[in-house]
Write a protein that holds these residues in place. Structure first.
Motif: not given
Length: 235
Positions: A52, A162-163, A181-182, A212-213, A233
């Protein structure tokens, strides 16, 4: 899956450095099908975390629900993740699905965090559809340029977190704190693309609150090999 995340990343980086600088390409799309209830999945999720950070990769983790019968319900599981994995199983001629499964650029799959498979894919040329994402006021703008003689494709919006860190209470990972993640929070079809200039406007208020993205994927109908990908993002 026996690769350690550090060894896995070293293998990927070594091949990419050997390949040298190349013409501008679209990112490689790496899709992990995973579950908090699967004891083999944390190393694969760690590898997604390393991927990522790369500008030449769109790394996405789809959490599935079919590990729930072991006593732990994954808080990020989505029916859309299972549907997407089942479509890949048919497209890739597999009799069943499994975790951790990596699908690389919609072309082939690998078990867990297979660094050699990712490295080979990163070293290959990738077709690039003109695609740009931007934020304007309260909207995500998706602009796709012209590319004559392109196949009919779906334009997919994939918001992700994202996390996260999850404390696991039961199942194969009981007692562990898992770093993730992601994490895909939705898969939405924006529309189709047949090679002509196309634009979409997505209200940010329509996205999952924890996203978040966002990633946008351009993929032939039936989840064929990727032809376009980009991320944006949100904050």
């Amino acid at each position: 899956m026996t690769n350690k995340p550090g060894q896995w990343l070293t293998a990927v980086m070594a091949l990419c450095c050997a390949a040298g600088a190349s013409a501008q390409q679209r990112p490689l799309v790496v899709e992990l099908f995973t579950s908090e209830g699967c004891s083999s999945c944390p190393p694969a999720e760690a590898a997604i975390g390393q991927l990522s950070a790369r500008a030449d990769v769109v790394a996405l983790a789809y959490h599935v629900d079919y590990w729930d019968d072991l006593g732990w319900r994954d808080r990020f599981e989505l029916p859309q993740s299972v549907k997407r994995q089942n479509i890949y199983a048919r497209a890739l001629h597999h009799a069943s699905v499994y975790t951790p499964q990596l699908v690389i650029d919609g072309r082939f799959d690998a078990v867990g965090a297979d660094g050699s498979a990712i490295a080979r894919a990163l070293g290959a040329q990738r077709m690039s559809v003109p695609l740009s994402l931007s934020l304007h006021e309260a909207e995500l703008l998706v602009d796709i340029g012209a590319q004559p003689q392109s196949p009919g494709c779906d334009v997919l919006l994939v918001p992700y977190l994202r996390h996260a860190v999850s404390a696991i209470g039961r199942g194969e990972n009981a007692g562990r704190n898992l770093e993730e993640f992601n994490i895909v929070r939705e898969v939405r079809t924006l529309g189709g693309w047949k090679g002509e200039p196309t634009a979409f406007r997505v209200p940010l208020s329509s996205l999952p609150h924890d996203a978040t993205d966002v990633a946008v994927l351009i993929q032939p109908a039936g989840q064929g090999p990727m032809v376009g990908a980009a991320i944006q993002p949100l904050r």
